[in-house]
Design a protein around this motif. Structure first.
Motif, PDB file in Angstrom:
ATOM      1  N   LEU A 154      -1.542  -4.428   1.882  1.00 23.84           N
ATOM      2  CA  LEU A 154      -1.429  -4.332   1.032  1.00 23.84           C
ATOM      3  C   LEU A 154      -0.538  -3.948   0.484  1.00 23.84           C
ATOM      4  CD1 LEU A 154      -4.438  -1.587   2.639  1.00 23.84           C
ATOM      5  CD2 LEU A 154      -4.579  -3.584   0.624  1.00 23.84           C
ATOM      6  N   GLN A 155      -0.011  -3.318  -0.940  1.00 20.14           N
ATOM      7  CA  GLN A 155       0.883  -3.031  -1.548  1.00 20.14           C
ATOM      8  C   GLN A 155       1.873  -1.568  -1.112  1.00 20.14           C
ATOM      9  OE1 GLN A 155       1.397  -4.088  -6.328  1.00 20.14           O
ATOM     10  NE2 GLN A 155      -0.595  -4.333  -6.127  1.00 20.14           N
ATOM     11  N   ILE A 156       2.827  -1.033  -1.483  1.00 23.84           N
ATOM     12  CA  ILE A 156       3.118   0.011  -1.173  1.00 23.84           C
ATOM     13  C   ILE A 156       4.472   0.554  -2.671  1.00 23.84           C
ATOM     14  CG2 ILE A 156       5.625   0.792  -0.155  1.00 23.84           C
ATOM     15  CD1 ILE A 156       5.856  -0.839   2.406  1.00 23.84           C
ATOM     16  N   PRO A 157       4.088   1.840  -3.120  1.00 29.09           N
ATOM     17  CA  PRO A 157       4.389   2.488  -4.552  1.00 29.09           C
ATOM     18  C   PRO A 157       5.605   2.295  -4.214  1.00 29.09           C
ATOM     19  CG  PRO A 157       3.411   3.654  -2.855  1.00 29.09           C
ATOM     20  CD  PRO A 157       2.939   2.724  -2.157  1.00 29.09           C
ATOM     21  N   TRP A 158       6.368   2.429  -5.494  1.00 27.07           N
ATOM     22  CA  TRP A 158       7.791   2.527  -5.287  1.00 27.07           C
ATOM     23  C   TRP A 158       8.776   3.631  -5.459  1.00 27.07           C
ATOM     24  CZ3 TRP A 158       9.098  -2.746  -5.936  1.00 27.07           C
ATOM     25  CH2 TRP A 158       8.562  -3.504  -6.871  1.00 27.07           C
TER      26      TRP A 158
END
Ligand SMILES: NC(=O)c1ccc[n+]([C@@H]2O[C@H](COP(=O)([O-])OP(=O)(O)OC[C@H]3O[C@@H](n4cnc5c(N)ncnc54)[C@H](OP(=O)(O)O)[C@@H]3O)[C@@H](O)[C@H]2O)c1
Length: 304
Positions: free
Chosen positions: A300-304
């Motif tokens: 899954l993506q990680i937020p900036w």
């Protein structure tokens, strides 16, 4: 016991209920991984998430067959395991290292004396590798550094020299490597430039993982690395080159030895598993995902 550490802060929501539960809830949505590392690992176990708990069940490295792969800092730790796995999958592997070429004998061609903070060593490497091998399909910017002691303003423990060193290695390093290789003709349309960064570079996740602040040099270096990767992806998109930013998960290496006491609580894995996670993620994404920041634990993506 001091519970703030660089990869996670498992008790953040217990010790500090105002440590953005709303943010954490938002990040639980399917697109994003979750910031609380202990909760992330617990959820994976509860859900019997094979992708997270046992990467061997989903790993497919077939895409690596006959590909030319460069791994910086491939002489030990996670880098060495990436080298071994890529080789097993049929890739032609090339390692850059400052020293320790003997450690990859039989696995890879090693270019020694390559320091990611030394531009000339990278210019020389890029020229040689393109002449001797040709263009690179997958560049894995793995070399990194994390200063040992905790840094705190209120404890008077900031170390500015070490902060520069981490920024030099972890943020400027992958930019130097990628740029030199590109300008030597080593990255072409279809190539992937992978940057092993860290969740520690997520500003958003600092509110959960570092409720007491600290770890300035390392976390700043990875935030700088992340914005560099985003900019690089925008530029190289026009050349058909994919740039991926990957958090490799929590790996039991020399770098994290100081966190040995939380390895099992936070789901740290052997670097051989971490290497599979990284290579799995590299294979899963193409140009359409260029510039995105993924957690190799859950994809899954990680937020900036
Ligand atoms: N382990 C984790 O849980 C974890 C989590 C998040 C991110 N990461 C990132 O994953 C990568 C690999 O980590 P690791 O745990 O395998 O670390 P490690 O065991 O400390 O290995 C670091 C590697 O980077 C190389 N390196 C350091 N400074 C360099 C420089 N100036 N020039 C060239 N090479 C240099 C080291 O080479 P020498 O042998 O010459 O020192 C070594 O090969 C790093 O980028 C790290 O920040 C790791």
């Amino acid at each position: 016991m001091r519970l703030a550490w660089f990869f996670g802060y498992s008790s953040a929501l217990v010790l500090n209920p105002s440590a953005s539960p709303r943010r954490t809830a938002q990040m639980s949505a399917a697109t994003y991984s979750i910031a609380d590392q202990q909760a992330r690992f617990a959820r994976a176990k509860e859900e019997k998430n094979e992708r997270f708990l046992d990467i061997t069940t989903v790993f497919d490295g077939e895409y690596l067959r006959d590909k030319r792969v460069v791994v910086t800092g491939g002489n030990r730790g996670l880098g060495l395991e990436i080298v071994k796995r890529a080789k097993e999958c049929g890739a032609e592997v090339i390692v850059t290292c400052r020293a320790g070429a003997a450690d990859v004998e039989g696995l890879a061609t090693a270019y020694e004396g390559v320091d990611v903070t030394n531009l000339q060593s990278l210019t020389d490497f890029a020229k040689r590798v393109v002449e001797e091998k040709g263009p690179i399909d997958v560049l894995i910017n793995n070399a990194g550094y994390f200063y040992g002691p905790q840094e705190k303003v209120i404890e008077g423990t900031l170390n500015f020299d070490e902060q520069w060193k981490q920024i030099d290695i972890c943020a400027l390093g992958p930019l130097r490597v990628t740029s030199e290789l590109f300008n030597a003709g080593g990255l072409k349309e279809g190539s992937k430039a992978v940057i092993i960064t860290s969740q520690a570079g997520s500003v958003e996740w600092r509110f959960t993982q570092n409720p007491e602040g600290g770890d300035y040099g390392h976390h700043m270096s990875r935030a700088a690395c992340n914005i560099m990767g985003a900019l690089l992806s925008q530029e190289l998109k026009s050349k058909g080159i994919t740039v991926l930013l990957l958090h490799p998960g929590f790996n039991k290496t020399t770098m994290t030895k100081k966190y040995e006491h939380i390895w099992e609580i936070e789901g740290a894995v052997e670097p051989s598993q971490g290497a599979m996670r990284v290579l799995h993620e590299v294979g899963a994404h193409g140009i359409e995902d260029s510039g995105k920041f993924f957690n190799c634990e859950d994809g899954l993506q990680i937020p900036w």
